[in-house]
Design an enzyme around this catalytic site. Structure first.
Site, PDB file in Angstrom:
ATOM      1  N   ASP A   1       0.856  -1.184   0.000  1.00 29.64           N
ATOM      2  CA  ASP A   1       0.000   0.000   0.000  1.00 29.64           C
ATOM      3  C   ASP A   1       0.892   1.234   0.000  1.00 29.64           C
ATOM      4  OD1 ASP A   1      -2.467  -1.331   0.020  1.00 29.64           O
ATOM      5  OD2 ASP A   1      -2.529  -1.415   2.202  1.00 29.64           O
TER       6      ASP A   1
ATOM      7  N   ASP B   1      -7.072  -1.280  -4.590  1.00 29.20           N
ATOM      8  CA  ASP B   1      -8.140  -0.908  -3.654  1.00 29.20           C
ATOM      9  C   ASP B   1      -9.064   0.133  -4.280  1.00 29.20           C
ATOM     10  OD1 ASP B   1      -6.907  -2.561  -1.755  1.00 29.20           O
ATOM     11  OD2 ASP B   1      -5.788  -0.903  -0.875  1.00 29.20           O
TER      12      ASP B   1
END
Length: 158
Positions: free
Chosen positions: A118, A136
């Protein structure tokens, strides 16, 4: 294979594009940042390299096998839905393709790294949103479009 049904699978091209963008962005971060290194680009936005061993918002942390299994089942179901929808539900198919591309992007990370990379980091003052990635974003946008399509269909509009 029924030609009209097979046309639904053409949306997998969008999934592959999302997957490519996701993997390329994560590879760039992984190769150019140290873990937890952060660069502020805007007062509310940074690029920050983190590892996520859970799902969204780090739920199910440490449940790698479960997350891999769920992502695999969801991916197969979405491919089936694309085939079933055929050429008749373009917006819904686009939504499913976005979800599929994101799901496979994060699945790839879990299989290859053992965690998800991330790096998109948003905060306003003391409020901090959990760090996320392109996959995401694709999943969230796809879910929003899918919900819109189903609400619209439920209300009698097509």
């Amino acid at each position: 294979m029924n030609q009209k049904k097979a046309l639904g699978l053409i949306w997998v091209i969008l999934s592959v594009a999302i997957l490519g963008i996701d993997i390329a962005s994560k590879l760039m971060i992984h190769n150019n940042f140290h873990l937890y290194e952060s660069i502020r680009l805007l007062p509310f936005f940074s690029i920050t390299y983190v590892h996520n061993i859970g799902a969204a918002f780090s739920i199910l942390e440490g449940q790698r096998g479960l997350l891999i299994g769920v992502a695999g089942i969801i991916s197969l179901f979405i491919i089936y839905m694309l085939y079933k929808n055929g050429n008749s539900k373009k917006l819904e198919n686009a939504a499913l393709a976005l979800i599929l591309g994101g799901a496979i992007g994060n699945l790839f990370d879990r299989l290859y790294h053992g965690f998800v990379i991330d790096f998109l980091d948003v905060n306003f003052g003391s409020w901090h949103y959990p760090t996320f990635n392109i996959a995401d974003c694709s999943i969230c946008i796809g879910i929003a479009i899918y919900i819109f399509c189903n609400l619209r269909t439920k209300n009698g509009n097509k």
